[in-house]
Design a protein around this motif. Structure first.
Motif, PDB file in Angstrom:
ATOM      1  N   LEU A 103       2.988  -5.244   1.491  1.00  0.00           N
ATOM      2  CA  LEU A 103       2.867  -5.301   0.035  1.00  0.00           C
ATOM      3  C   LEU A 103       1.525  -5.885  -0.387  1.00  0.00           C
ATOM      4  O   LEU A 103       0.931  -5.445  -1.382  1.00  0.00           O
ATOM      5  CB  LEU A 103       4.019  -6.131  -0.539  1.00  0.00           C
ATOM      6  CG  LEU A 103       5.414  -5.500  -0.440  1.00  0.00           C
ATOM      7  CD1 LEU A 103       6.493  -6.514  -0.810  1.00  0.00           C
ATOM      8  CD2 LEU A 103       5.523  -4.279  -1.368  1.00  0.00           C
ATOM      9  N   SER A 104       1.016  -6.888   0.353  1.00  0.00           N
ATOM     10  CA  SER A 104      -0.285  -7.481   0.030  1.00  0.00           C
ATOM     11  C   SER A 104      -1.398  -6.450   0.148  1.00  0.00           C
ATOM     12  O   SER A 104      -2.271  -6.346  -0.721  1.00  0.00           O
ATOM     13  CB  SER A 104      -0.569  -8.672   0.945  1.00  0.00           C
ATOM     14  OG  SER A 104       0.303  -9.747   0.676  1.00  0.00           O
ATOM     15  N   VAL A 105      -1.370  -5.693   1.235  1.00  0.00           N
ATOM     16  CA  VAL A 105      -2.388  -4.659   1.416  1.00  0.00           C
ATOM     17  C   VAL A 105      -2.292  -3.606   0.321  1.00  0.00           C
ATOM     18  O   VAL A 105      -3.309  -3.133  -0.217  1.00  0.00           O
ATOM     19  CB  VAL A 105      -2.243  -4.017   2.807  1.00  0.00           C
ATOM     20  CG1 VAL A 105      -3.191  -2.837   2.962  1.00  0.00           C
ATOM     21  CG2 VAL A 105      -2.498  -5.045   3.907  1.00  0.00           C
ATOM     22  N   ALA A 106      -1.060  -3.233  -0.046  1.00  0.00           N
ATOM     23  CA  ALA A 106      -0.870  -2.232  -1.103  1.00  0.00           C
ATOM     24  C   ALA A 106      -1.394  -2.747  -2.446  1.00  0.00           C
ATOM     25  O   ALA A 106      -2.020  -2.000  -3.206  1.00  0.00           O
ATOM     26  CB  ALA A 106       0.610  -1.861  -1.207  1.00  0.00           C
ATOM     27  N   VAL A 107      -1.161  -4.033  -2.740  1.00  0.00           N
ATOM     28  CA  VAL A 107      -1.661  -4.622  -3.992  1.00  0.00           C
ATOM     29  C   VAL A 107      -3.182  -4.601  -4.014  1.00  0.00           C
ATOM     30  O   VAL A 107      -3.808  -4.285  -5.037  1.00  0.00           O
ATOM     31  CB  VAL A 107      -1.115  -6.057  -4.165  1.00  0.00           C
ATOM     32  CG1 VAL A 107      -1.836  -6.774  -5.293  1.00  0.00           C
ATOM     33  CG2 VAL A 107       0.378  -6.022  -4.444  1.00  0.00           C
ATOM     34  N   LEU A 108      -3.806  -4.940  -2.899  1.00  0.00           N
ATOM     35  CA  LEU A 108      -5.261  -4.912  -2.824  1.00  0.00           C
ATOM     36  C   LEU A 108      -5.804  -3.494  -3.039  1.00  0.00           C
ATOM     37  O   LEU A 108      -6.823  -3.301  -3.716  1.00  0.00           O
ATOM     38  CB  LEU A 108      -5.726  -5.445  -1.471  1.00  0.00           C
ATOM     39  CG  LEU A 108      -5.549  -6.958  -1.247  1.00  0.00           C
ATOM     40  CD1 LEU A 108      -5.908  -7.322   0.188  1.00  0.00           C
ATOM     41  CD2 LEU A 108      -6.396  -7.743  -2.228  1.00  0.00           C
ATOM     42  N   LYS A 109      -5.131  -2.508  -2.479  1.00  0.00           N
ATOM     43  CA  LYS A 109      -5.571  -1.126  -2.670  1.00  0.00           C
ATOM     44  C   LYS A 109      -5.438  -0.699  -4.130  1.00  0.00           C
ATOM     45  O   LYS A 109      -6.316  -0.002  -4.667  1.00  0.00           O
ATOM     46  CB  LYS A 109      -4.748  -0.188  -1.773  1.00  0.00           C
ATOM     47  CG  LYS A 109      -5.072  -0.323  -0.289  1.00  0.00           C
ATOM     48  CD  LYS A 109      -4.245   0.669   0.539  1.00  0.00           C
ATOM     49  CE  LYS A 109      -4.602   0.574   2.029  1.00  0.00           C
ATOM     50  NZ  LYS A 109      -3.797   1.512   2.848  1.00  0.00           N
ATOM     51  N   LEU A 110      -4.351  -1.132  -4.769  1.00  0.00           N
ATOM     52  CA  LEU A 110      -4.173  -0.802  -6.188  1.00  0.00           C
ATOM     53  C   LEU A 110      -5.245  -1.466  -7.042  1.00  0.00           C
ATOM     54  O   LEU A 110      -5.717  -0.883  -8.025  1.00  0.00           O
ATOM     55  CB  LEU A 110      -2.780  -1.237  -6.651  1.00  0.00           C
ATOM     56  CG  LEU A 110      -1.600  -0.438  -6.104  1.00  0.00           C
ATOM     57  CD1 LEU A 110      -0.278  -1.062  -6.545  1.00  0.00           C
ATOM     58  CD2 LEU A 110      -1.662   1.014  -6.573  1.00  0.00           C
TER      59      LEU A 110
END
Length: 486
Positions: free
Chosen positions: A378-385
């Protein structure tokens, strides 16, 4: 045989009806909503139970469906990480704090009791919560601010409110520029032979007092005497007129912005101002991270705020954010909470305003269990967003309201840096005027040197001394003539 088939058909029909009524009942449950990504749950996607809290604009109920910033964020995460989800609203309506029994309440408690897998909500990342759950990279940054009602904090304008458009440094620079310009007018008028041709016989109209009056007249856009005749004096006068016109235009524009802005009518600018006043009560959400921020802070002002709220907790602490906004609108109450939520409240309720000071920079994160494998994903996904601009898009989408166009920009006094070019132009004009006066005096001295058969430098020096020390020379000439008569 026919009876057996008929019986089997009735049983199957009854089971289908019961299953349909059960599903309908689940859809009517206001505490549970289901959602999946585009592939659907039938392909064996993992299903996460998501706990959240109803707070505008993060999570809202519209037409029996959930929508808001956090719901859009959850949909984007599900599409990126390929999971389905079920959303439930937290049972006790709390964010998460340690109760008197030592157990965690709110969304944090539901994660610890494994009633939910993750919490997607405006949940602040704190050290106490980080000890029991894990947080992803924050998806929103915020701080602690003060929400006020405009009419409860407005005050009468000060007696010298007309000075507010310029800062103290700007007024000081203006006064220095005025005195320096008038002195240059006085000096150049004495030096220039085109302005004062016969120092021993003619009276110099550009005295220092007259120069001050000339400069003041230009500030008021009024023509006053004496009128300059020499080119050097006219250069300084023209540059000063240009300076005053631009300065008055800036003053009028900034004064108009000041009158249309409420920023200077806020006596409560900081948390220290809030503590000193006695007109407004103030509080925050009961059990929120904001309350514990003031409890754990070593700052004396923060400690005073905590002691005030703790002694009157039954009266000043509120249960929900909606209750806080309503109380600010209807009574003499100031709400201390997340600045990003207060900005939304001030945009949607034009009678509200947030004080300028923001403390305790913090972020909203997604909470998971400590051993969860979803935290890093989820952290990586938030950074990508964030890198793709999707988080900024969601921020603009849900914070844009009908009241935003009525909000006023913050006003501040005009600083000297904004007028730096204007002051530089004036300085160059003064320098050119002085140089022109010296050139005019040099030309006269060169012509006079040919008639009296002296060097140009000696004539220039005598002329300079005569003009700068006219009273002393006159007295000496009178004493010489008196001795001759005797």
């Amino acid at each position: 045989m026919d009876k057996g088939l008929h019986f089997t058909f009735c049983v199957i029909t009854t089971m289908l009806l019961l299953r349909g009524s059960s599903l309908a009942g689940k859809k009517k449950d206001p505490k549970m909503w289901a959602g999946t990504d585009s592939r659907g749950p039938e392909e064996g996607l993992p299903t996460l139970t998501v706990t959240t809290i109803l707070e505008d604009p993060y999570v809202m109920v519209r037409s029996a469906e959930l929508e808001g910033y956090c719901i859009d964020l959850l949909k984007a995460l599900a599409a990126m990480l390929h999971f389905s989800y079920k959303v439930k609203v937290v049972g006790d309506g709390q964010y998460g704090a340690v109760s008197s029994s030592g157990n965690w309440t709110g969304m944090i408690g539901e994660i610890l009791r494994q009633e939910a897998d993750i919490a997607v909500a405006p949940l602040t990342v704190t050290s106490a919560r980080e000890e029991v759950v894990s947080f992803t990279t924050p998806f929103l940054q915020t701080g602690i601010g003060i929400l006020l009602r405009k009419d409860t904090v407005s005050q009468e304008m000060s007696f010298f409110h007309f000075l507010a458009p310029f800062s103290k440094e700007t007024w000081t620079g203006l006064l220095f520029a005025y005195v320096l310009t008038c002195f240059c007018l006085f000096l150049v008028a004495r030096l220039s032979p085109c302005e004062w041709n016969e120092p021993k016989n003619e009276e110099n109209h550009f005295t220092f007092l007259n120069s001050l009056w000339f400069g003041a007249g230009a500030l008021a856009l009024q023509g006053v005497t004496p009128r300059p005749k020499a080119l050097s004096v006219r250069v300084i006068a023209a540059v000063w007129w240009l300076f005053t016109i631009a300065l008055l235009a800036a003053y009028i524009a900034n004064f108009t912005a000041l009158l249309s802005s409420g920023s200077e009518q806020l006596p409560i600018q900081t948390f220290e101002d809030l503590v000193k006043q006695r007109k407004l009560e103030f509080g925050t959400l009961d059990g929120s991270s904001t309350f514990y921020f003031f409890k754990n802070s070593k700052n004396p002002i923060h400690q005073m705020i905590y002691e005030y709220m703790d002694k009157r907790r039954d009266h000043v602490l509120v249960k929900t954010y909606q209750e806080a906004v309503q109380r600010v609108l209807e009574s003499n109450y100031a709400f201390i909470g997340e600045s990003i939520s207060q900005d939304l409240a001030a945009a949607r309720h034009c009678d509200l305003i947030r004080a300028p000071e923001v403390i305790g920079a913090r972020g909203f994160g997604i909470a998971t269990t400590q051993a969860s494998l979803w935290t890093k994903k989820l952290s990586v996904a938030v950074l990508k967003l964030r890198e793709s601009g999707d988080l900024e898009y969601l921020r603009n989408k849900w914070w844009e309201t009908s009241c935003l166009h009525k909000s006023r920009e913050r006003w501040s006094p005009l600083q000297p840096q904004a007028l730096g070019g204007l002051f530089l132009t004036l300085a160059i004009g003064l320098a050119l005027g002085v140089i022109a006066a010296v050139v005019e005096l040099s030309n006269k001295s060169r012509h006079a040197a040919g008639h009296v058969k002296k060097s140009c430098c000696s004539v220039f020096t005598e002329e300079m001394c005569t003009r700068l020390r006219i009273k002393e020379n006159t007295r000496q000439s009178q004493e010489t003539s008196g001795r001759a008569n005797a």
